[in-house]
Design an enzyme around this catalytic site. Structure first.
Site, PDB file in Angstrom:
ATOM      1  CB  ILE A   8      -0.973  -0.004   1.216  1.00  0.00           C
ATOM      2  CG1 ILE A   8      -1.829   1.275   1.224  1.00  0.00           C
ATOM      3  CG2 ILE A   8      -0.260  -0.162   2.549  1.00  0.00           C
ATOM      4  CD1 ILE A   8      -2.949   1.255   2.256  1.00  0.00           C
ATOM      5  CG  ASN A  80      -4.397   5.535  -0.320  1.00  0.00           C
ATOM      6  OD1 ASN A  80      -5.562   5.917  -0.447  1.00  0.00           O
ATOM      7  ND2 ASN A  80      -3.595   6.000   0.639  1.00  0.00           N
ATOM      8  CE1 TYR A 147      -6.632  14.102  -6.286  1.00  0.00           C
ATOM      9  CE2 TYR A 147      -8.891  14.582  -6.912  1.00  0.00           C
ATOM     10  CZ  TYR A 147      -7.984  13.850  -6.173  1.00  0.00           C
ATOM     11  OH  TYR A 147      -8.417  12.853  -5.333  1.00  0.00           O
ATOM     12  CE  LYS A 151      -6.373  10.647  -7.359  1.00  0.00           C
ATOM     13  NZ  LYS A 151      -5.823   9.501  -6.628  1.00  0.00           N
ATOM     14  CB  THR A 182      -8.401  12.593   4.634  1.00  0.00           C
ATOM     15  OG1 THR A 182      -8.589  13.231   3.361  1.00  0.00           O
ATOM     16  CG2 THR A 182      -9.080  11.238   4.635  1.00  0.00           C
TER      17      THR A 182
HETATM   18  N1  LIG Z   1     -10.183  12.680   0.831  1.00  0.00           N
HETATM   19  C1  LIG Z   1     -11.049  12.662  -0.172  1.00  0.00           C
HETATM   20  O1  LIG Z   1     -12.161  13.223  -0.096  1.00  0.00           O
HETATM   21  C2  LIG Z   1     -10.718  11.929  -1.441  1.00  0.00           C
HETATM   22  C3  LIG Z   1     -11.681  11.909  -2.463  1.00  0.00           C
HETATM   23  C4  LIG Z   1     -11.396  11.239  -3.645  1.00  0.00           C
HETATM   24  C5  LIG Z   1     -10.189  10.589  -3.789  1.00  0.00           C
HETATM   25  N2  LIG Z   1      -9.268  10.621  -2.783  1.00  0.00           N
HETATM   26  C6  LIG Z   1      -8.012   9.898  -2.991  1.00  0.00           C
HETATM   27  O2  LIG Z   1      -7.794   9.006  -1.907  1.00  0.00           O
HETATM   28  C7  LIG Z   1      -6.387   8.817  -1.704  1.00  0.00           C
HETATM   29  C8  LIG Z   1      -6.042   9.062  -0.243  1.00  0.00           C
HETATM   30  O3  LIG Z   1      -6.375  10.407   0.054  1.00  0.00           O
HETATM   31  P1  LIG Z   1      -6.477  10.960   1.548  1.00  0.00           P
HETATM   32  O4  LIG Z   1      -7.673  11.838   1.541  1.00  0.00           O
HETATM   33  O5  LIG Z   1      -6.345   9.857   2.518  1.00  0.00           O
HETATM   34  O6  LIG Z   1      -5.191  11.911   1.536  1.00  0.00           O
HETATM   35  P2  LIG Z   1      -4.234  12.382   2.728  1.00  0.00           P
HETATM   36  O7  LIG Z   1      -4.913  12.314   4.033  1.00  0.00           O
HETATM   37  O8  LIG Z   1      -3.672  13.673   2.260  1.00  0.00           O
HETATM   38  O9  LIG Z   1      -3.085  11.253   2.715  1.00  0.00           O
HETATM   39  C9  LIG Z   1      -2.239  11.129   1.598  1.00  0.00           C
HETATM   40  C10 LIG Z   1      -1.266   9.984   1.813  1.00  0.00           C
HETATM   41  O10 LIG Z   1      -0.388   9.964   0.684  1.00  0.00           O
HETATM   42  C11 LIG Z   1       0.970  10.034   1.143  1.00  0.00           C
HETATM   43  N3  LIG Z   1       1.781  10.850   0.239  1.00  0.00           N
HETATM   44  C12 LIG Z   1       1.542  12.146  -0.139  1.00  0.00           C
HETATM   45  N4  LIG Z   1       2.550  12.593  -0.887  1.00  0.00           N
HETATM   46  C13 LIG Z   1       3.459  11.569  -0.970  1.00  0.00           C
HETATM   47  C14 LIG Z   1       4.713  11.430  -1.593  1.00  0.00           C
HETATM   48  N5  LIG Z   1       5.272  12.442  -2.283  1.00  0.00           N
HETATM   49  N6  LIG Z   1       5.359  10.242  -1.482  1.00  0.00           N
HETATM   50  C15 LIG Z   1       4.827   9.230  -0.780  1.00  0.00           C
HETATM   51  N7  LIG Z   1       3.634   9.306  -0.161  1.00  0.00           N
HETATM   52  C16 LIG Z   1       2.957  10.465  -0.257  1.00  0.00           C
HETATM   53  C17 LIG Z   1       0.889  10.720   2.510  1.00  0.00           C
HETATM   54  O11 LIG Z   1       1.978  10.303   3.342  1.00  0.00           O
HETATM   55  P3  LIG Z   1       3.278  11.198   3.649  1.00  0.00           P
HETATM   56  O12 LIG Z   1       2.823  12.619   3.739  1.00  0.00           O
HETATM   57  O13 LIG Z   1       3.781  10.603   4.912  1.00  0.00           O
HETATM   58  O14 LIG Z   1       4.179  10.941   2.488  1.00  0.00           O
HETATM   59  C18 LIG Z   1      -0.416  10.154   3.064  1.00  0.00           C
HETATM   60  O15 LIG Z   1      -0.194   8.930   3.703  1.00  0.00           O
HETATM   61  C19 LIG Z   1      -5.701   9.789  -2.677  1.00  0.00           C
HETATM   62  O16 LIG Z   1      -5.299   9.103  -3.830  1.00  0.00           O
HETATM   63  C20 LIG Z   1      -6.786  10.789  -3.023  1.00  0.00           C
HETATM   64  O17 LIG Z   1      -6.584  11.389  -4.274  1.00  0.00           O
HETATM   65  C21 LIG Z   1      -9.500  11.273  -1.616  1.00  0.00           C
END
Ligand SMILES: NC(=O)c1ccc[n+]([C@@H]2O[C@H](COP(=O)([O-])OP(=O)(O)OC[C@H]3O[C@@H](n4cnc5c(N)ncnc54)[C@H](OP(=O)(O)O)[C@@H]3O)[C@@H](O)[C@H]2O)c1
Length: 244
Positions: A8, A80, A147, A151, A182
């Site tokens: 993951i 993810n 974005y 995607k 998040t």
């Molecule tokens: N939240 C929403 O409403 C939503 C809606 C649609 C889709 N999504 C998708 O769901 C997924 C998870 O989103 P989330 O909302 O959980 O986001 P989040 O809370 O911002 O978490 C993002 C995760 O990605 C990691 N990450 C970010 N930049 C990175 C990098 N340069 N290298 C390695 N790891 C990196 C972060 O870890 P570190 O900072 O420790 O690296 C963190 O664990 C994403 O693909 C997002 O596009 C989210």
């Protein structure tokens, strides 16, 4: 007990953290987790790798040694990690930020999917590639040029991989996870309405209690991963899942 493996990305917070916790509670799963941040979490079944997935040359060098070997009955790759990017109209985006976003949201999962398939070729092992997408993959959102584009491109890459698939034992999904409470949503709410006309709608999602918890979405992602025979389409949206 037969062993399964989950790989993951983006496990350190948000949806990835909730998926990590859920799979660590399953004794049959080993987990390889990749983010920039390592969690203070000890488990004999967890290996964490600290990696900036937007640094593609570093990722490329690691690919040959990244994937664990073992007699696994099932191996899952969950791409993810993602970043909303600069929330600004096209014309005001920084080249460095655009490059970082494309690297993280699109090229890193493409590299990982490609190397995963090259590395795990046994037809007897069940393989699942699940790429986390977004509703924004299929509709333009002002301020989210990078974005939406990354995607959408990742969803198409997943569709091509599924069309090419050589074994009935391999499954590919591009999954929209809904709107989750998040840090990414926090970041979205920090933008301004000149750059992001939908700002009020996103503030209302939070204030109106309309955001879904990462734990709830993690349960749905786990359901998909554990029951691929129930999901025949590549493009999935957790909002349409019924857990039975
Ligand atoms: N939240 C929403 O409403 C939503 C809606 C649609 C889709 N999504 C998708 O769901 C997924 C998870 O989103 P989330 O909302 O959980 O986001 P989040 O809370 O911002 O978490 C993002 C995760 O990605 C990691 N990450 C970010 N930049 C990175 C990098 N340069 N290298 C390695 N790891 C990196 C972060 O870890 P570190 O900072 O420790 O690296 C963190 O664990 C994403 O693909 C997002 O596009 C989210």
């Amino acid at each position: 007990m037969p062993q399964s493996l989950l790989i993951i990305t983006g496990h350190s917070q948000g949806l990835g953290r909730a998926v990590l916790d859920l799979f660590l509670s399953k004794e049959s799963f080993q987990v390889l987790a990749i983010s920039r941040t390592k969690l203070e979490l000890e488990s004999p079944r967890l290996t964490q790798i600290s990696l900036d997935l937007s640094e593609l040359s570093v990722l490329e060098n690691k690919l040959s040694s990244l994937f664990p070997e073992g007699d696994f009955d099932q191996i899952v790759l969950l791409n993810n990690a993602g970043w909303i990017g600069q929330v600004k109209p096209i014309g005001q985006l920084g080249p460095k930020e655009m490059r970082e976003q494309v690297n993280l949201n699109l090229l890193a999962p493409m590299y990982l999917t490609n190397a995963f398939l090259a590395n795990y070729q046994s037809d007897t092992t069940k393989k699942i590639v699940c790429n986390i997408s977004s509703g924004a993959a299929s509709r333009p959102v002002e301020g989210w040029g990078g974005y939406c584009s990354t995607k959408a491109a990742l969803a198409m890459f997943t569709l091509v991989a599924a069309k090419e698939k050589k074994s009935l034992n391999t499954h590919f999904y591009s999954v929209a996870p809904g709107i989750i409470d998040t840090k990414m949503q926090e970041e979205i709410r920090k933008s301004n309405d000149a750059d992001f006309p939908d700002l009020d709608k996103f503030i209302d999602y939070k204030e109106g209690g309309k955001l879904v918890s990462p734990e709830e979405v993690a349960k749905k992602i786990a359901y998909l991963i554990l029951n691929p025979e129930k999901f025949t389409e590549v493009i999935q949206d957790v909002r349409n899942f019924e857990l039975t």
